[in-house]
Write a protein that holds these residues in place. Structure first.
Motif, PDB file in Angstrom:
ATOM      1  N   THR A  42       1.288  -0.940   0.179  1.00  0.00           N
ATOM      2  CA  THR A  42      -0.166   0.353  -0.119  1.00  0.00           C
ATOM      3  C   THR A  42       1.228   1.679  -0.111  1.00  0.00           C
ATOM      4  O   THR A  42       0.301   2.201  -0.759  1.00  0.00           O
ATOM      5  N   ILE A  43       2.355   1.416   0.767  1.00  0.00           N
ATOM      6  CA  ILE A  43       2.501   2.337   0.613  1.00  0.00           C
ATOM      7  C   ILE A  43       3.137   2.787  -0.315  1.00  0.00           C
ATOM      8  O   ILE A  43       3.602   3.705  -0.677  1.00  0.00           O
ATOM      9  N   GLN A  44       4.340   1.789  -1.149  1.00  0.00           N
ATOM     10  CA  GLN A  44       3.863   1.864  -2.368  1.00  0.00           C
ATOM     11  C   GLN A  44       3.434   2.521  -3.894  1.00  0.00           C
ATOM     12  O   GLN A  44       3.637   3.107  -4.234  1.00  0.00           O
ATOM     13  N   THR A  45       2.279   1.732  -3.101  1.00  0.00           N
ATOM     14  CA  THR A  45       1.454   1.571  -4.151  1.00  0.00           C
ATOM     15  C   THR A  45       0.807   3.597  -4.099  1.00  0.00           C
ATOM     16  O   THR A  45      -0.080   4.982  -5.649  1.00  0.00           O
ATOM     17  N   GLN A  46       0.959   4.378  -3.122  1.00  0.00           N
ATOM     18  CA  GLN A  46       0.831   6.117  -2.807  1.00  0.00           C
ATOM     19  C   GLN A  46       2.065   6.293  -2.922  1.00  0.00           C
ATOM     20  O   GLN A  46       1.835   7.435  -3.430  1.00  0.00           O
ATOM     21  N   LEU A  47       3.368   5.820  -2.921  1.00  0.00           N
ATOM     22  CA  LEU A  47       4.672   6.415  -2.962  1.00  0.00           C
ATOM     23  C   LEU A  47       4.025   6.591  -4.907  1.00  0.00           C
ATOM     24  O   LEU A  47       4.287   7.051  -6.181  1.00  0.00           O
ATOM     25  N   ALA A  48       3.833   5.522  -5.845  1.00  0.00           N
ATOM     26  CA  ALA A  48       3.560   5.348  -7.424  1.00  0.00           C
ATOM     27  C   ALA A  48       3.265   5.912  -7.698  1.00  0.00           C
ATOM     28  O   ALA A  48       3.153   6.555  -9.114  1.00  0.00           O
ATOM     29  N   SER A  49       1.232   6.426  -7.021  1.00  0.00           N
ATOM     30  CA  SER A  49       0.944   7.935  -7.725  1.00  0.00           C
ATOM     31  C   SER A  49       1.106   8.915  -7.301  1.00  0.00           C
ATOM     32  O   SER A  49       0.276   9.871  -8.448  1.00  0.00           O
ATOM     33  N   HIS A  50       2.037   9.123  -6.889  1.00  0.00           N
ATOM     34  CA  HIS A  50       2.900  10.813  -7.158  1.00  0.00           C
ATOM     35  C   HIS A  50       3.642  10.570  -7.847  1.00  0.00           C
ATOM     36  O   HIS A  50       4.263  11.913  -8.270  1.00  0.00           O
ATOM     37  N   ILE A  51       5.017   9.791  -7.847  1.00  0.00           N
ATOM     38  CA  ILE A  51       5.834   9.863  -8.670  1.00  0.00           C
ATOM     39  C   ILE A  51       6.334   9.404  -9.796  1.00  0.00           C
ATOM     40  O   ILE A  51       7.026   9.529 -10.260  1.00  0.00           O
ATOM     41  N   GLY A  52       5.217   7.996 -10.289  1.00  0.00           N
ATOM     42  CA  GLY A  52       4.885   7.529 -11.380  1.00  0.00           C
ATOM     43  C   GLY A  52       4.804   5.656 -11.319  1.00  0.00           C
ATOM     44  O   GLY A  52       6.245   6.351 -10.834  1.00  0.00           O
ATOM     45  N   GLU A  53       3.474   5.345 -11.723  1.00  0.00           N
ATOM     46  CA  GLU A  53       4.621   4.254 -11.199  1.00  0.00           C
ATOM     47  C   GLU A  53       5.623   3.665 -12.962  1.00  0.00           C
ATOM     48  O   GLU A  53       6.757   2.865 -12.306  1.00  0.00           O
ATOM     49  N   ILE A 101      14.060  11.694  -2.323  1.00  0.00           N
ATOM     50  CA  ILE A 101      14.352  11.103  -3.238  1.00  0.00           C
ATOM     51  C   ILE A 101      13.419  12.184  -4.258  1.00  0.00           C
ATOM     52  O   ILE A 101      13.019  12.427  -5.496  1.00  0.00           O
ATOM     53  N   THR A 102      12.443  13.372  -3.861  1.00  0.00           N
ATOM     54  CA  THR A 102      11.752  14.038  -4.691  1.00  0.00           C
ATOM     55  C   THR A 102      13.010  14.897  -5.183  1.00  0.00           C
ATOM     56  O   THR A 102      12.458  15.579  -6.824  1.00  0.00           O
ATOM     57  N   SER A 103      14.413  15.439  -4.668  1.00  0.00           N
ATOM     58  CA  SER A 103      15.296  16.379  -5.429  1.00  0.00           C
ATOM     59  C   SER A 103      15.986  15.110  -6.271  1.00  0.00           C
ATOM     60  O   SER A 103      16.069  16.291  -6.958  1.00  0.00           O
ATOM     61  N   MET A 104      15.995  13.835  -5.836  1.00  0.00           N
ATOM     62  CA  MET A 104      16.828  13.359  -6.899  1.00  0.00           C
ATOM     63  C   MET A 104      15.751  12.770  -8.240  1.00  0.00           C
ATOM     64  O   MET A 104      16.723  13.680  -9.385  1.00  0.00           O
ATOM     65  N   ALA A 116      16.549  16.630 -10.288  1.00  0.00           N
ATOM     66  CA  ALA A 116      18.091  16.784 -10.980  1.00  0.00           C
ATOM     67  C   ALA A 116      18.010  15.834 -12.240  1.00  0.00           C
ATOM     68  O   ALA A 116      18.846  15.421 -12.689  1.00  0.00           O
ATOM     69  N   LEU A 117      16.986  14.346 -11.812  1.00  0.00           N
ATOM     70  CA  LEU A 117      17.050  13.481 -12.805  1.00  0.00           C
ATOM     71  C   LEU A 117      16.843  14.259 -14.141  1.00  0.00           C
ATOM     72  O   LEU A 117      16.256  15.209 -14.852  1.00  0.00           O
ATOM     73  N   ASP A 118      17.220  14.253 -15.801  1.00  0.00           N
ATOM     74  CA  ASP A 118      17.086  14.905 -16.966  1.00  0.00           C
ATOM     75  C   ASP A 118      17.524  15.935 -16.996  1.00  0.00           C
ATOM     76  O   ASP A 118      16.328  17.238 -17.312  1.00  0.00           O
ATOM     77  N   GLY A 119      18.150  16.819 -15.756  1.00  0.00           N
ATOM     78  CA  GLY A 119      18.149  18.241 -15.183  1.00  0.00           C
ATOM     79  C   GLY A 119      16.670  19.158 -14.739  1.00  0.00           C
ATOM     80  O   GLY A 119      16.590  19.918 -15.552  1.00  0.00           O
ATOM     81  N   GLY A 120      16.088  17.970 -14.734  1.00  0.00           N
ATOM     82  CA  GLY A 120      14.756  18.648 -13.842  1.00  0.00           C
ATOM     83  C   GLY A 120      13.699  18.574 -14.025  1.00  0.00           C
ATOM     84  O   GLY A 120      12.438  19.050 -14.319  1.00  0.00           O
ATOM     85  N   SER A 121      13.482  17.618 -15.496  1.00  0.00           N
ATOM     86  CA  SER A 121      12.767  18.081 -16.387  1.00  0.00           C
ATOM     87  C   SER A 121      11.093  17.045 -16.001  1.00  0.00           C
ATOM     88  O   SER A 121       9.936  17.306 -16.580  1.00  0.00           O
ATOM     89  N   HIS A 122      11.463  16.196 -15.136  1.00  0.00           N
ATOM     90  CA  HIS A 122      10.256  15.249 -14.330  1.00  0.00           C
ATOM     91  C   HIS A 122       9.519  17.090 -13.665  1.00  0.00           C
ATOM     92  O   HIS A 122       9.844  17.445 -12.967  1.00  0.00           O
ATOM     93  N   ASP A 123       8.128  16.488 -14.147  1.00  0.00           N
ATOM     94  CA  ASP A 123       7.101  17.393 -13.624  1.00  0.00           C
ATOM     95  C   ASP A 123       7.073  17.507 -11.414  1.00  0.00           C
ATOM     96  O   ASP A 123       6.365  16.317 -10.817  1.00  0.00           O
ATOM     97  N   ALA A 124       8.106  18.218 -10.923  1.00  0.00           N
ATOM     98  CA  ALA A 124       7.438  18.480  -9.396  1.00  0.00           C
ATOM     99  C   ALA A 124       5.860  18.969  -9.140  1.00  0.00           C
ATOM    100  O   ALA A 124       5.734  18.223  -7.918  1.00  0.00           O
ATOM    101  N   GLU A 125       5.016  18.851 -10.002  1.00  0.00           N
ATOM    102  CA  GLU A 125       3.654  19.148  -9.391  1.00  0.00           C
ATOM    103  C   GLU A 125       3.438  18.102  -9.320  1.00  0.00           C
ATOM    104  O   GLU A 125       1.779  17.949  -8.639  1.00  0.00           O
ATOM    105  N   ALA A 126       4.062  17.055  -9.614  1.00  0.00           N
ATOM    106  CA  ALA A 126       3.275  15.794  -9.451  1.00  0.00           C
ATOM    107  C   ALA A 126       3.002  15.016  -8.043  1.00  0.00           C
ATOM    108  O   ALA A 126       3.274  14.121  -7.003  1.00  0.00           O
ATOM    109  N   LEU A 127       4.265  15.569  -7.302  1.00  0.00           N
ATOM    110  CA  LEU A 127       4.800  15.229  -5.714  1.00  0.00           C
ATOM    111  C   LEU A 127       3.777  16.551  -5.152  1.00  0.00           C
ATOM    112  O   LEU A 127       4.859  17.433  -4.529  1.00  0.00           O
TER     113      LEU A 127
END
Length: 292
Positions: A175-186, A265-268, A271-282
Protein backbone atom coordinates in the motif's frame (compact mmCIF):
# COMPACT_ATOMS: atom_id res chain seq x y z
CA UNK A 1 -3.17 -33.65 1.46
CA UNK A 2 -1.62 -37.11 1.93
CA UNK A 3 0.88 -36.13 4.63
CA UNK A 4 -0.12 -36.89 8.23
CA UNK A 5 1.80 -34.79 10.74
CA UNK A 6 0.41 -36.57 13.81
CA UNK A 7 -1.71 -39.66 14.35
CA UNK A 8 -1.91 -39.80 18.16
CA UNK A 9 -1.71 -37.76 21.34
CA UNK A 10 1.61 -39.45 22.18
CA UNK A 11 3.16 -38.06 18.99
CA UNK A 12 1.92 -34.57 19.83
CA UNK A 13 3.36 -34.81 23.34
CA UNK A 14 6.85 -34.84 21.81
CA UNK A 15 6.36 -31.17 20.92
CA UNK A 16 3.82 -29.77 23.39
CA UNK A 17 2.64 -30.46 26.93
CA UNK A 18 -0.64 -32.39 26.93
CA UNK A 19 -2.52 -34.89 29.09
CA UNK A 20 -1.87 -38.40 27.76
CA UNK A 21 -5.45 -39.43 28.57
CA UNK A 22 -6.99 -36.90 26.18
CA UNK A 23 -8.88 -38.83 23.48
CA UNK A 24 -7.40 -38.33 20.02
CA UNK A 25 -10.90 -37.97 18.57
CA UNK A 26 -11.53 -34.96 20.82
CA UNK A 27 -8.37 -33.15 19.80
CA UNK A 28 -7.96 -34.01 16.10
CA UNK A 29 -10.51 -31.39 14.86
CA UNK A 30 -8.30 -28.63 16.29
CA UNK A 31 -5.25 -30.10 14.58
CA UNK A 32 -7.16 -30.15 11.29
CA UNK A 33 -8.04 -26.48 11.80
CA UNK A 34 -4.37 -25.64 12.49
CA UNK A 35 -3.25 -27.53 9.37
CA UNK A 36 -5.82 -25.72 7.22
CA UNK A 37 -4.65 -22.34 8.54
CA UNK A 38 -1.02 -23.29 7.92
CA UNK A 39 -1.53 -24.56 4.36
CA UNK A 40 -3.85 -21.72 3.33
CA UNK A 41 -1.46 -18.97 4.46
CA UNK A 42 2.03 -20.36 3.98
CA UNK A 43 2.76 -23.72 2.33
CA UNK A 44 0.16 -25.46 0.13
CA UNK A 45 -0.64 -29.15 0.54
CA UNK A 46 1.04 -30.27 -2.69
CA UNK A 47 4.31 -28.60 -1.66
CA UNK A 48 4.18 -30.33 1.74
CA UNK A 49 3.47 -33.71 0.13
CA UNK A 50 6.39 -33.24 -2.26
CA UNK A 51 8.82 -32.70 0.64
CA UNK A 52 7.40 -35.04 3.27
CA UNK A 53 10.50 -37.24 2.99
CA UNK A 54 12.70 -34.37 4.25
CA UNK A 55 12.94 -35.08 7.98
CA UNK A 56 14.15 -31.58 8.91
CA UNK A 57 11.24 -30.04 7.03
CA UNK A 58 8.72 -32.35 8.74
CA UNK A 59 10.10 -31.75 12.23
CA UNK A 60 9.88 -27.99 11.71
CA UNK A 61 6.29 -28.36 10.46
CA UNK A 62 5.37 -30.37 13.55
CA UNK A 63 6.95 -27.74 15.82
CA UNK A 64 4.66 -25.19 14.17
CA UNK A 65 1.48 -27.25 14.22
CA UNK A 66 1.56 -28.84 17.69
CA UNK A 67 1.40 -25.59 19.72
CA UNK A 68 -0.86 -23.99 17.10
CA UNK A 69 -3.39 -26.81 17.48
CA UNK A 70 -3.35 -26.45 21.28
CA UNK A 71 -3.79 -22.69 20.83
CA UNK A 72 -6.85 -23.38 18.66
CA UNK A 73 -8.23 -25.79 21.29
CA UNK A 74 -7.51 -23.80 24.45
CA UNK A 75 -10.83 -21.97 24.83
CA UNK A 76 -13.12 -24.86 23.91
CA UNK A 77 -11.30 -27.64 25.74
CA UNK A 78 -12.11 -26.03 29.10
CA UNK A 79 -15.85 -26.42 28.54
CA UNK A 80 -18.31 -29.23 27.78
CA UNK A 81 -21.19 -29.00 25.32
CA UNK A 82 -24.11 -31.37 25.83
CA UNK A 83 -27.81 -31.62 26.70
CA UNK A 84 -27.33 -29.13 29.53
CA UNK A 85 -25.75 -26.57 27.24
CA UNK A 86 -22.24 -25.25 27.79
CA UNK A 87 -20.83 -26.25 31.18
CA UNK A 88 -17.53 -26.30 33.06
CA UNK A 89 -16.15 -28.78 35.56
CA UNK A 90 -16.34 -27.45 39.13
CA UNK A 91 -16.93 -30.52 41.32
CA UNK A 92 -15.37 -30.36 44.77
CA UNK A 93 -12.00 -32.08 44.97
CA UNK A 94 -11.51 -32.29 41.21
CA UNK A 95 -9.40 -30.23 38.85
CA UNK A 96 -11.07 -26.94 38.00
CA UNK A 97 -10.81 -25.08 34.72
CA UNK A 98 -7.99 -22.54 34.57
CA UNK A 99 -8.88 -18.88 34.96
CA UNK A 100 -9.37 -16.74 31.88
CA UNK A 101 -6.08 -15.00 32.70
CA UNK A 102 -4.13 -18.26 32.81
CA UNK A 103 -5.77 -19.52 29.63
CA UNK A 104 -4.83 -16.25 27.88
CA UNK A 105 -1.23 -16.56 29.12
CA UNK A 106 -1.04 -20.17 27.90
CA UNK A 107 -2.49 -19.23 24.51
CA UNK A 108 -0.01 -16.38 24.17
CA UNK A 109 2.84 -18.79 24.90
CA UNK A 110 1.54 -21.34 22.39
CA UNK A 111 1.17 -18.73 19.68
CA UNK A 112 4.64 -17.34 20.36
CA UNK A 113 6.17 -20.83 20.16
CA UNK A 114 4.28 -21.69 16.98
CA UNK A 115 5.22 -18.51 15.16
CA UNK A 116 8.85 -18.68 16.28
CA UNK A 117 8.96 -22.19 14.83
CA UNK A 118 7.17 -20.97 11.70
CA UNK A 119 9.83 -18.32 11.15
CA UNK A 120 12.53 -21.01 11.36
CA UNK A 121 10.55 -23.20 8.96
CA UNK A 122 10.18 -20.41 6.40
CA UNK A 123 13.88 -19.65 6.66
CA UNK A 124 14.65 -23.32 5.97
CA UNK A 125 12.20 -23.53 3.05
CA UNK A 126 13.43 -20.34 1.39
CA UNK A 127 17.03 -21.54 1.55
CA UNK A 128 16.73 -25.31 1.07
CA UNK A 129 14.08 -25.24 -1.69
CA UNK A 130 14.99 -21.98 -3.34
CA UNK A 131 14.64 -23.30 -6.90
CA UNK A 132 11.11 -24.58 -6.24
CA UNK A 133 9.63 -21.42 -4.72
CA UNK A 134 8.51 -19.49 -7.81
CA UNK A 135 4.93 -20.81 -7.85
CA UNK A 136 4.29 -20.65 -4.12
CA UNK A 137 1.55 -18.17 -3.07
CA UNK A 138 3.93 -16.95 -0.38
CA UNK A 139 6.42 -15.80 -3.01
CA UNK A 140 3.77 -14.38 -5.34
CA UNK A 141 2.67 -12.06 -2.52
CA UNK A 142 5.98 -10.19 -2.72
CA UNK A 143 6.24 -9.97 -6.51
CA UNK A 144 6.86 -6.40 -7.62
CA UNK A 145 7.55 -5.11 -4.12
CA UNK A 146 10.28 -2.54 -3.61
CA UNK A 147 11.07 -4.45 -0.40
CA UNK A 148 10.74 -8.03 -1.69
CA UNK A 149 12.35 -9.95 1.18
CA UNK A 150 13.15 -9.94 4.87
CA UNK A 151 16.81 -9.39 3.99
CA UNK A 152 16.03 -6.15 2.14
CA UNK A 153 13.69 -4.92 4.91
CA UNK A 154 16.37 -5.49 7.53
CA UNK A 155 18.83 -3.27 5.67
CA UNK A 156 16.76 -0.45 7.15
CA UNK A 157 14.67 -1.78 10.07
CA UNK A 158 15.34 -4.83 12.26
CA UNK A 159 12.65 -7.51 12.58
CA UNK A 160 14.88 -9.83 14.62
CA UNK A 161 15.12 -12.06 11.50
CA UNK A 162 11.43 -12.91 11.85
CA UNK A 163 9.84 -14.12 8.60
CA UNK A 164 6.33 -14.27 10.09
CA UNK A 165 6.48 -10.58 10.93
CA UNK A 166 7.83 -9.70 7.48
CA UNK A 167 5.03 -11.51 5.63
CA UNK A 168 2.47 -9.90 7.96
CA UNK A 169 3.82 -6.49 6.87
CA UNK A 170 3.69 -7.22 3.12
CA UNK A 171 0.18 -5.70 2.57
CA UNK A 172 1.25 -2.50 4.32
CA UNK A 173 4.44 -2.34 2.26
CA UNK A 174 2.46 -2.76 -0.95
CA UNK A 175 0.00 0.00 0.00
CA UNK A 176 2.83 2.40 0.84
CA UNK A 177 4.50 1.62 -2.48
CA UNK A 178 1.22 2.10 -4.38
CA UNK A 179 0.67 5.50 -2.78
CA UNK A 180 4.21 6.57 -3.61
CA UNK A 181 3.79 5.36 -7.21
CA UNK A 182 0.64 7.47 -7.59
CA UNK A 183 2.74 10.56 -6.90
CA UNK A 184 6.01 9.93 -8.69
CA UNK A 185 4.55 7.77 -11.45
CA UNK A 186 4.41 3.99 -11.49
CA UNK A 187 6.60 3.69 -14.59
CA UNK A 188 9.33 5.84 -13.04
CA UNK A 189 9.14 3.94 -9.75
CA UNK A 190 9.48 0.56 -11.46
CA UNK A 191 12.27 1.87 -13.68
CA UNK A 192 14.22 3.11 -10.68
CA UNK A 193 13.85 -0.26 -8.93
CA UNK A 194 15.18 -2.22 -11.92
CA UNK A 195 17.49 0.17 -13.81
CA UNK A 196 21.28 -0.18 -13.98
CA UNK A 197 21.62 3.58 -14.45
CA UNK A 198 23.49 4.93 -11.43
CA UNK A 199 21.14 7.88 -10.78
CA UNK A 200 17.96 5.84 -11.08
CA UNK A 201 19.45 2.98 -9.08
CA UNK A 202 20.19 5.43 -6.26
CA UNK A 203 16.56 6.59 -6.32
CA UNK A 204 15.48 2.93 -6.19
CA UNK A 205 17.49 2.47 -3.01
CA UNK A 206 15.79 5.50 -1.46
CA UNK A 207 12.38 4.13 -2.48
CA UNK A 208 13.13 0.86 -0.66
CA UNK A 209 14.30 2.76 2.40
CA UNK A 210 11.21 4.97 2.41
CA UNK A 211 8.83 1.99 2.22
CA UNK A 212 10.59 0.23 5.12
CA UNK A 213 10.75 3.34 7.34
CA UNK A 214 7.15 4.35 6.64
CA UNK A 215 5.98 0.78 7.39
CA UNK A 216 7.93 0.81 10.67
CA UNK A 217 6.39 4.16 11.60
CA UNK A 218 2.83 2.96 10.96
CA UNK A 219 3.40 -0.07 13.19
CA UNK A 220 5.05 1.80 16.06
CA UNK A 221 3.14 5.10 16.27
CA UNK A 222 1.63 5.95 19.65
CA UNK A 223 -1.92 5.66 18.31
CA UNK A 224 -1.28 2.30 16.68
CA UNK A 225 0.29 0.90 19.85
CA UNK A 226 -2.67 2.05 21.95
CA UNK A 227 -5.14 0.51 19.52
CA UNK A 228 -3.26 -2.79 19.50
CA UNK A 229 -3.27 -2.84 23.31
CA UNK A 230 -7.04 -2.67 23.66
CA UNK A 231 -8.97 -5.74 24.76
CA UNK A 232 -7.51 -9.04 25.85
CA UNK A 233 -6.92 -10.58 22.45
CA UNK A 234 -4.02 -12.94 21.89
CA UNK A 235 -1.95 -12.14 18.83
CA UNK A 236 1.49 -12.39 17.33
CA UNK A 237 2.87 -8.87 17.52
CA UNK A 238 5.32 -7.58 14.90
CA UNK A 239 8.69 -7.15 16.57
CA UNK A 240 9.56 -3.62 15.47
CA UNK A 241 11.07 -1.69 18.34
CA UNK A 242 9.75 1.89 18.58
CA UNK A 243 12.50 4.50 18.31
CA UNK A 244 12.13 8.13 19.34
CA UNK A 245 14.37 11.05 18.52
CA UNK A 246 14.03 12.79 21.90
CA UNK A 247 13.03 12.23 25.54
CA UNK A 248 10.61 15.14 25.93
CA UNK A 249 8.26 14.33 23.07
CA UNK A 250 7.06 11.15 21.40
CA UNK A 251 8.39 12.07 17.98
CA UNK A 252 8.71 8.79 16.10
CA UNK A 253 12.20 8.48 14.62
CA UNK A 254 10.99 6.22 11.79
CA UNK A 255 8.56 8.94 10.68
CA UNK A 256 11.34 11.54 10.76
CA UNK A 257 13.63 9.40 8.60
CA UNK A 258 10.78 8.46 6.25
CA UNK A 259 9.97 12.14 5.65
CA UNK A 260 13.63 12.97 5.08
CA UNK A 261 13.98 10.06 2.65
CA UNK A 262 10.86 11.14 0.75
CA UNK A 263 12.32 14.64 0.42
CA UNK A 264 15.54 13.10 -0.94
CA UNK A 265 13.54 11.09 -3.49
CA UNK A 266 11.85 14.28 -4.67
CA UNK A 267 15.15 16.14 -5.05
CA UNK A 268 16.78 13.24 -6.88
CA UNK A 269 13.86 12.95 -9.31
CA UNK A 270 13.99 16.70 -9.95
CA UNK A 271 17.67 16.33 -10.81
CA UNK A 272 16.98 13.63 -13.44
CA UNK A 273 17.28 14.95 -17.00
CA UNK A 274 18.08 18.41 -15.69
CA UNK A 275 14.85 18.70 -13.73
CA UNK A 276 12.54 17.83 -16.66
CA UNK A 277 10.30 15.64 -14.46
CA UNK A 278 7.12 17.31 -13.29
CA UNK A 279 7.71 18.42 -9.69
CA UNK A 280 3.98 19.19 -9.31
CA UNK A 281 3.26 15.45 -9.49
CA UNK A 282 4.52 15.36 -5.89
CA UNK A 283 2.13 17.35 -3.65
CA UNK A 284 4.71 18.01 -0.95
CA UNK A 285 4.74 20.64 1.75
CA UNK A 286 8.15 20.80 3.35
CA UNK A 287 9.00 17.20 4.21
CA UNK A 288 5.41 15.97 4.49
CA UNK A 289 3.26 14.11 2.00
CA UNK A 290 -0.24 14.65 3.34
CA UNK A 291 -1.79 11.43 1.99
CA UNK A 292 0.68 9.32 3.96
Amino acid sequence: MNTAFFTSIDELRTYVKMNASLPWESFSPYLMSAVDSFTDRYLPADFIDAHASDETFMVLCRKVLAPLAVYEAADEMSISIGDSGITVQNDQGKRSPASDMKIAAAKRSMLQRSNAALSRLLDYVLNAFHDEMADLPLIKKVEGLAVPSLEVFERYVSLDSDYVTYFALVPTLRTIQTQLASHIGEDLLNECLTSDDAAKKAIGGKIRAYCAYQCAYLNTSDTTRRERGRGNQTEWRPVIRPLYSDLNESGNWYKQVADETLAEITSMIDALDGGSHDAEALPLHGKHLFMM
